[in-house]
Structures are given as C-alpha cells and as structure tokens.
Design an enzyme around this catalytic site. Structure first.
Site, PDB file in Angstrom:
ATOM      1  CG  PHE A 237      61.648  26.740   2.161  1.00 61.76           C
ATOM      2  CD1 PHE A 237      63.020  26.853   1.961  1.00 61.76           C
ATOM      3  CD2 PHE A 237      60.997  27.767   2.852  1.00 61.76           C
ATOM      4  CE1 PHE A 237      63.732  27.953   2.454  1.00 61.76           C
ATOM      5  CE2 PHE A 237      61.701  28.863   3.340  1.00 61.76           C
ATOM      6  CZ  PHE A 237      63.068  28.961   3.145  1.00 61.76           C
ATOM      7  CG  ASP A 259      62.934  23.662  -3.276  1.00 65.66           C
ATOM      8  OD1 ASP A 259      62.363  23.216  -2.257  1.00 65.66           O
ATOM      9  OD2 ASP A 259      64.155  23.480  -3.493  1.00 65.66           O
ATOM     10  CG  ASP A 309      58.232  22.397   5.360  1.00 62.84           C
ATOM     11  OD1 ASP A 309      58.769  22.373   6.487  1.00 62.84           O
ATOM     12  OD2 ASP A 309      57.977  21.371   4.710  1.00 62.84           O
ATOM     13  CB  CYS A 349      62.019  20.047  10.186  1.00 59.58           C
ATOM     14  SG  CYS A 349      63.211  20.611   8.973  1.00 59.58           S
TER      15      CYS A 349
HETATM   16  N1  SAH Z   1      57.549  21.388   2.045  1.00 58.25           N
HETATM   17  C1  SAH Z   1      58.225  20.270   1.431  1.00 58.25           C
HETATM   18  C2  SAH Z   1      59.522  19.888   2.117  1.00 58.25           C
HETATM   19  C3  SAH Z   1      60.537  21.000   2.220  1.00 58.25           C
HETATM   20  S1  SAH Z   1      62.156  20.452   2.498  1.00 58.25           S
HETATM   21  C4  SAH Z   1      57.265  19.101   1.309  1.00 58.25           C
HETATM   22  O1  SAH Z   1      56.129  19.179   1.812  1.00 58.25           O
HETATM   23  O2  SAH Z   1      57.634  18.091   0.703  1.00 58.25           O
HETATM   24  C5  SAH Z   1      63.066  21.937   2.361  1.00 58.25           C
HETATM   25  C6  SAH Z   1      63.278  22.417   0.936  1.00 58.25           C
HETATM   26  O3  SAH Z   1      63.932  23.694   0.995  1.00 58.25           O
HETATM   27  C7  SAH Z   1      64.193  21.560   0.073  1.00 58.25           C
HETATM   28  O4  SAH Z   1      63.493  21.125  -1.059  1.00 58.25           O
HETATM   29  C8  SAH Z   1      65.365  22.483  -0.343  1.00 58.25           C
HETATM   30  O5  SAH Z   1      65.766  22.317  -1.693  1.00 58.25           O
HETATM   31  C9  SAH Z   1      64.743  23.841  -0.151  1.00 58.25           C
HETATM   32  N2  SAH Z   1      65.702  24.936   0.120  1.00 58.25           N
HETATM   33  C10 SAH Z   1      66.831  24.901   0.865  1.00 58.25           C
HETATM   34  N3  SAH Z   1      67.389  26.145   0.938  1.00 58.25           N
HETATM   35  C11 SAH Z   1      66.591  26.968   0.216  1.00 58.25           C
HETATM   36  C12 SAH Z   1      66.629  28.362  -0.067  1.00 58.25           C
HETATM   37  N4  SAH Z   1      67.601  29.128   0.395  1.00 58.25           N
HETATM   38  N5  SAH Z   1      65.646  28.877  -0.819  1.00 58.25           N
HETATM   39  C13 SAH Z   1      64.634  28.095  -1.307  1.00 58.25           C
HETATM   40  N6  SAH Z   1      64.548  26.768  -1.051  1.00 58.25           N
HETATM   41  C14 SAH Z   1      65.516  26.215  -0.306  1.00 58.25           C
END
Ligand code: SAH
Length: 405
Positions: A237, A259, A309, A349
C-alpha cells in the site's frame, strides 16, 4: 443571527469544549428577521444558547446528525480577525515543534477539531497550501480561509481548494468545489517538489488521493529508516512511496513497493529516481495486496521488514466487523512472509476502529499463523495532526511495530 436553543442539560458537553451540537440536543431554532426560508441556511454562522439562555458559542450550521460545529466558545458572534488568528496560532505550533526547516516544508497546518477549526483541513507543500472543507460552513468561508493562509504562512504563494470528495454529498453548495483560490504567476505543477525530512516528493494535488500526500506517516517513516539497514523490505500500500524512500535512505538491501494504483506506482518511480538516481535495488508493482502476497508466498518469497499501510477498511461504524476481518487477513498474510527475526510495521487509519480493536485483529492474525510476536512500538498520528483533548474522536491513526521470531 439565528439562535439555537438547546434542551435542558444538553449544554454540558459544550461546557467541556466538545465542539459538536447533535440535532437531538436542540429544543428550538429562532431565525433572525433576514431569513426567508423556514430553517437556517447550511453553512451559516449561528449562536448556540442553553435552555437557561446562557451563551455557549457560535458555529457553523449544517443539516445532519451534527447540526452545529462550534468555532468560538462563549462568543455571541465570530470575533474580528478570527481566521487569521486561528491560522497564525496553528502555524506557531508547527514552528514550535520544529517542522518548519530548510529540509522540511511539508506539514499539516490545520487538522480540523485538533486545531479548533472543525470541518477544515489544510496541508502545506512547499509554496502551495491545499484546503479541504468537510463542512458546508468551511466551504462558505473558503476565500477568507485562503486569504488568511496566504497572509500568515510565509512559504505559501498558492492555495488550491479540493473538496469535491469531502463535502456532504447532498449539501446545496454554491461555487466550485475544486480549483485554485489563489495562484501566483510562477506556480508550476509539472515541476513541483515538496521536501519532507530532506527527501523530495512530487505531490499531485490535482489528481492524487486526499490532498495529494499522506503527511500523517512522517514520523513512522523515519522509524522505518532506523530499522531498514541491510534488509529486504516490502512496502505494501505504498501510494507515492513515502516509506520506500526512507527505507532506501536507511540502507535497505532492496525495497519492493506495491500499490493497486498504477498512477501511484508511476509517482513512486519518479520519487525514487529523483532522490536515488543510481538505485538499482528498488522495484515497483501495481497489484492488489491480497493477490500479490498470495502469489509471492506461493513462490516461497520472504522479507525482513514489511510495511502494511492500507486505506481505511471501515469508513463507518457499521463496517467495523468486516474491517477487523480484513485487518486480520492481511496481517496474517504478512506475518507468514516475515523471516525469523524480522519486523512488521502495521497500520490502521480507520477512525471507527479503535486501537484495542486493531490490536486484537493483529493478535488474531499472529495466533492464526502461530508465530511468536512481540510489540516493539505502538505508533500514532504525528504532532501536526493533534488530538483536541475534548474531542477524542480526532484520534484515527494507529500502528504496531512487531518483532516476529
Ligand atoms: N503508505 C502510504 C499511504 C497509503 S494510502 C504513504 O506513506 O504515503 C493507501 C494506499 O492503498 C493507496 O495508495 C491505495 O491506492 C492503495 N490500495 C487500496 N486498495 C488496495 C489493494 N487492494 N491493494 C493494494 N493497494 C491498495
């Protein structure tokens, strides 16, 4: 001004500075002579009084279960210079906690109730502030807010407004929900870099998620940097690669960023190339987390350090049960892939999932996999996302750092 009279005893939470008036607490609404309609307008400033006619404060009116968000306790009207004073006070806190430095021009300036401005978020990226209204009242005041941010924050030259996803869906709002409120002649989105702890990030507030970046993980990313040396790291993520950049700077052996969004992955690659132009130890993949972890596990892949995350699995209270199942599943998959003596950074979160419930979900994941797990750190949101002590609902980010034997 419209006056809201509360039912007897409903003033008690306001006297303890909790900033919300729920619709069920209202006895009657007395409109002033200027009103043509039979109810206050959404976003107008109203005065709240107890059943005994004591003045409790002024705030924004809105249709919904939270009817009034208090801006100024004990006042009968909004004090002169209100927006400048509140924004200046918030900036002084960011200065006092050491966030305004040559190697850091990325910070949250206004965190809603945590900065005594319920319904308002302002994030600052180098010379651009991104303003997000979560209430109609803040939308109504958006131009005054933009002007005050420009006046009070020395580094800011542009103010971008981005409230298309955050204003209440049904609210009648006049004017654009997205676009520049203030733009200097030399603003250039295509060559835009913001600096966090000496690392440079390309921030896309036009197309990116939320205000364009997740400032709330800054301190937790710095902790990853401390643990990354010589490790194989998976940043799951990853969004635009925040944790990946810190892990690379910390001397990770290799970093894989994953991601589901290809747009996010494109930005990870831009950010890695900018900060570590010679790096050959970073890979990035656009993939679903659950599918990626299952496929990697099938190939026998393991990591020394994994970061999880995910986005908020529960956006509302009624989704909590499913969210907890989701946290358990993803954490079990990650714990399985950690080498003996490895570390897992795991986050939630979701405001609706409290830290005990999250810890229980992670405990269930560890027990399911049957590994010995110890908690090294309990993490939370950083200082520029303060929690108003009278408004505990402002706590949302929690994380655990686990040592997996
Ligand atoms: N760790 C990041 C913020 C994460 S926000 C930082 O430090 O900036 C959550 C992220 O999860 C988003 O970018 C979203 O695109 C991704 N996401 C949502 N569902 C997902 C899935 N099923 N598999 C992988 N990524 C996913």
């Amino acid at each position: 001004m419209t006056t809201i009279f509360l039912k007897p005893h409903k003033e008690e939470s306001l006297k303890r500075f909790h900033p919300w008036v729920f619709s069920g607490a209202i006895a009657k609404v007395v409109l002033d002579a200027n009103h043509k309609a039979s109810a206050p307008e959404e976003g107008e400033i109203v005065c709240v009084r107890s059943a005994a006619n004591e003045c409790l404060g002024v705030g924004h009116w809105q249709v919904g279960s939270i009817a009034v968000r208090i801006l100024a306790f004990g006042e009968e009207s909004l004090p002169a210079n209100f927006w400048n004073a509140r924004i200046r006070a918030a900036y002084q806190v960011r200065e006092a906690i050491g966030l305004i430095r040559p190697d850091n021009n990325t910070f949250r300036l206004i965190h809603g109730e945590g900065d005594f401005l319920p319904g308002l978020i302002v994030d600052v990226y180098a010379d651009t502030a991104v303003v997000q209204a979560h209430s109609v009242g803040m939308h109504v005041h958006r131009n005054e807010i933009a002007k005050a941010v420009l006046d009070e924050i020395p580094q800011v030259e542009n103010v971008y407004y981005k409230s298309d996803d955050t204003l209440p869906f049904k609210a009648p709002v006049d004017g654009e929900k997205i676009g520049y409120l203030i733009q200097s002649d030399n603003s250039d989105e295509s060559e835009f870099w913001s600096t966090e702890n000496g690392l440079q990030f390309r921030i896309d507030w036009l197309r990116g998620q939320k205000t364009g970046f997740f400032i709330d993980q800054r301190e937790n990313r710095a902790l990853v940097e401390r643990y990354a040396k010589g490790k194989d790291v998976l940043n799951m993520f990853c969004y635009t690669g925040g944790f990946s950049l810190y892990a690379l700077r910390g001397g990770a052996k290799r970093v894989d960023s994953v991601d589901v969004s290809q747009k996010a992955i494109d930005l990870v690659n831009v950010n890695v190339a900018r900060n570590f132009p010679k790096a050959t130890n970073h890979t990035s993949v656009a993939a679903d987390a659950f599918e990626y972890l299952s496929a990697q596990k099938a190939e026998g892949k393991t990591y020394d350090l994994i970061i999880l995350d995910p986005p908020a699995f529960a956006k509302h209270r009624d989704a909590v049960k499913n969210a907890l199942r989701g946290y358990q599943r993803i954490n079990a998959k990650a714990i399985e892939m950690i080498r003996p003596g490895g570390i897992l950074f795991t986050f939630s979160c979701s405001q609706a999932v409290d830290k005990e419930a999250f810890r229980l979900a992670v405990f269930s994941a560890a027990a399911q996999v049957g590994r010995k797990v110890r908690i090294l750190h309990q993490l939370h949101q950083p200082q520029d996302h303060p929690i108003n002590i009278y408004h505990p609902e402002g706590e949302y980010l929690k994380g655990l750092v686990l040592y997996v034997e």
